[in-house]
Scaffold this motif. Structure first.
Motif, short mmCIF file in Angstrom:
data_model
loop_
_atom_site.label_atom_id
_atom_site.label_comp_id
_atom_site.label_asym_id
_atom_site.label_seq_id
_atom_site.Cartn_x
_atom_site.Cartn_y
_atom_site.Cartn_z
N GLU A 77 -2.81 -3.90 6.91
CA GLU A 77 -1.98 -4.79 6.09
C GLU A 77 -2.84 -5.61 5.13
O GLU A 77 -2.46 -5.85 3.98
CB GLU A 77 -1.15 -5.72 6.98
CG GLU A 77 0.04 -5.03 7.63
CD GLU A 77 0.97 -4.38 6.62
OE1 GLU A 77 1.33 -5.06 5.63
OE2 GLU A 77 1.32 -3.21 6.81
N ASN A 78 -4.01 -6.03 5.61
CA ASN A 78 -4.94 -6.77 4.76
C ASN A 78 -5.39 -5.93 3.58
O ASN A 78 -5.44 -6.39 2.43
CB ASN A 78 -6.14 -7.22 5.60
CG ASN A 78 -7.16 -8.01 4.80
OD1 ASN A 78 -8.22 -7.50 4.50
ND2 ASN A 78 -6.85 -9.24 4.47
N ASP A 81 -2.57 -5.51 1.09
CA ASP A 81 -2.42 -6.71 0.27
C ASP A 81 -3.45 -6.73 -0.84
O ASP A 81 -3.14 -7.07 -1.99
CB ASP A 81 -2.56 -7.96 1.14
CG ASP A 81 -1.32 -8.25 1.97
OD1 ASP A 81 -0.26 -7.69 1.64
OD2 ASP A 81 -1.44 -9.00 2.96
N ARG A 84 -2.44 -4.40 -3.59
CA ARG A 84 -1.36 -4.95 -4.41
C ARG A 84 -1.92 -5.95 -5.42
O ARG A 84 -1.53 -5.96 -6.59
CB ARG A 84 -0.32 -5.64 -3.52
CG ARG A 84 0.45 -4.68 -2.62
CD ARG A 84 1.57 -5.41 -1.89
NE ARG A 84 2.12 -4.60 -0.83
CZ ARG A 84 1.86 -4.77 0.47
NH1 ARG A 84 1.05 -5.76 0.85
NH2 ARG A 84 2.40 -3.99 1.38
N TRP A 85 -2.86 -6.81 -4.96
CA TRP A 85 -3.44 -7.81 -5.86
C TRP A 85 -4.25 -7.14 -6.97
O TRP A 85 -4.10 -7.46 -8.14
CB TRP A 85 -4.34 -8.77 -5.08
CG TRP A 85 -3.59 -9.67 -4.16
CD1 TRP A 85 -2.31 -10.14 -4.31
CD2 TRP A 85 -4.05 -10.20 -2.92
NE1 TRP A 85 -1.96 -10.93 -3.26
CE2 TRP A 85 -3.01 -11.00 -2.38
CE3 TRP A 85 -5.25 -10.10 -2.20
CZ2 TRP A 85 -3.13 -11.68 -1.18
CZ3 TRP A 85 -5.37 -10.78 -1.00
CH2 TRP A 85 -4.32 -11.56 -0.49
#
Length: 292
Positions: A77-78, A81, A84-85
Motif C-alpha cells: 500500500e505504501n 501511494d 499515485r503521488w
C-alpha cells in the motif's frame, strides 16, 4: 546465509504481490542495478502510461521495514501511494527543463568518496574533502516519505549552468526546505534542559534526512563556533547527521577516531556511511579541515 534466504523469500513474495496489485496499471519489470555505494541491489520498476521515466523501488529498503514489523500488505500500500503521488502531475516537463522552476526542489547530498567513483560518473558531483556532493530533486517529502531522484550530467547540460551555480542554488533551497537543526545529545535522547552545556551536539536538518549536507549551509559551522566560543571536531556519523564535539571536552584524537569507527562498524548501514575521517573547525578562517 539464513538472513539472505529470508530476504530473498521476502523479495520474491513482494514482487509477486506487486505484480498482482499493479496489473493493468503499467509495465513492470525487475532487475539488479549498481547502488550509490557500488553494491549490486535488487530493483522493481513500473512505468506508468504517459510517463517516460519508471518508478523504482528497492526491496532491500522495505525489507528493513518488514523486519521492523511492517507487513507486506502495508508495504505494498505504501508503494502504491508513492506511485499515485509520482504519477500525478507533480512534475511536468517544464518543471525539469527550466532551471528557474526546478532549482527550488534541488538539494545537495553528501556521500562517501569511497566506493562511489563509478556510480557518480553519470551524475553531477563535486569533491568535498574526502567526500562528494551530489544533487537530488525532491519530488515529495511528507511524513515518512522522501521521494527524489539524482541530477544527471545531461540535466546540467540542458540547463546550461555550472556545477558551482547548481551548488549555490541547491544550498539555498535546502536551507529553505530543510532548515538547520543542532541539538545536544541530551535533547536528542529526551533529557532536555534549557542550559547551554559543553557536550556532544547532533547537527542535521529538521527532517533528519540527508542532514550531513547541513555542513554546507552558509555560516552553519561558523555560527556554532561563535555560539560555542571555540573550535570543535566533526564526526561524520552518517549521511543523515554529524556529531559536533567541542574542543573544551579535551577528547583525544585517537578516541574521536575510535568513536567514528564504532559508529561506522555497528550503528550505520553500509550505504549510509559518510567518511572514515574526523574533521575540525576552529572558526578562524581555515574552514573545515581534516583533524591532525
Amino acid at each position: 546465509m539464513e538472513k539472505q534466504v529470508e530476504y530473498e523469500a521476502f523479495r520474491d513474495r513482494l514482487y509477486d504481490t506487486l505484480d498482482l496489485e499493479l496489473e493493468g496499471l503499467g509495465e513492470t519489470s525487475v532487475s539488479q542495478i549498481s547502488g550509490c555505494d557500488g553494491r549490486i541491489i535488487d530493483a522493481y520498476f513500473i512505468t506508468m502510461p504517459g510517463r517516460k521515466a519508471p518508478n523504482v523501488f528497492y526491496p532491500s529498503y522495505f525489507y528493513q521495514k518488514y523486519r521492523g514489523g511492517t507487513s507486506i500488505p502495508e508495504i505494498v500500500e505504501n508503494i502504491k501511494d508513492c506511485i499515485r503521488w509520482i504519477s500525478s502531475d507533480d512534475i511536468s516537463e517544464e518543471d525539469l527543463s527550466d532551471f528557474e522552476c526546478a532549482k527550488s526542489h534541488i538539494v545537495p547530498k553528501l556521500i562517501s568518496g569511497e566506493g562511489n567513483r563509478d556510480w557518480v560518473s553519470n551524475v553531477v558531483h563535486l569533491p568535498y574533502l574526502d567526500m562528494m556532493i551530489v544533487f537530488v530533486y525532491v519530488v515529495r517529502a511528507e511524513g515518512d516519505e522522501f521521494v527524489s531522484f539524482t541530477i544527471s550530467e545531461n540535466m546540467l547540460s540542458d540547463w546550461g549552468i555550472t556545477r558551482d551555480e547548481l551548488l549555490d542554488a541547491a544550498i539555498e533551497s535546502a536551507m529553505e526546505l530543510f532548515p538547520l537543526s543542532i541539538d545536544s545529545i541530551e535533547d536528542v535522547l529526551g533529557l532536555s534542559t534549557d542550559e547551554f552545556r559543553q557536550t556532544f551536539y547532533v547537527m542535521t536538518n529538521t527532517r533528519r534526512h540527508l542532514g550531513a549536507a547541513t555542513m554546507l549551509y552558509h555560516n552553519a559551522l561558523l555560527d556554532f563556533a561563535n555560539r560555542l566560543g571555540g573550535g570543535f571536531s566533526v564526526i561524520p556519523s552518517s549521511i543523515h547527521e554529524v556529531l559536533l564535539i567541542p574542543d573544551s571536552l579535551c577528547i583525544s584524537q585517537s578516541d574521536l577516531k575510535q568513536m567514528l569507527k564504532d559508529v561506522n562498524g555497528s550503528v550505520v548501514r553500509p550505504d549510509e556511511v559518510l567518511s572514515e575521517k574526523v574533521y575540525h573547525f576552529d572558526g578562524e578562517g581555515k574552514g573545515l579541515v581534516l583533524n591532525p
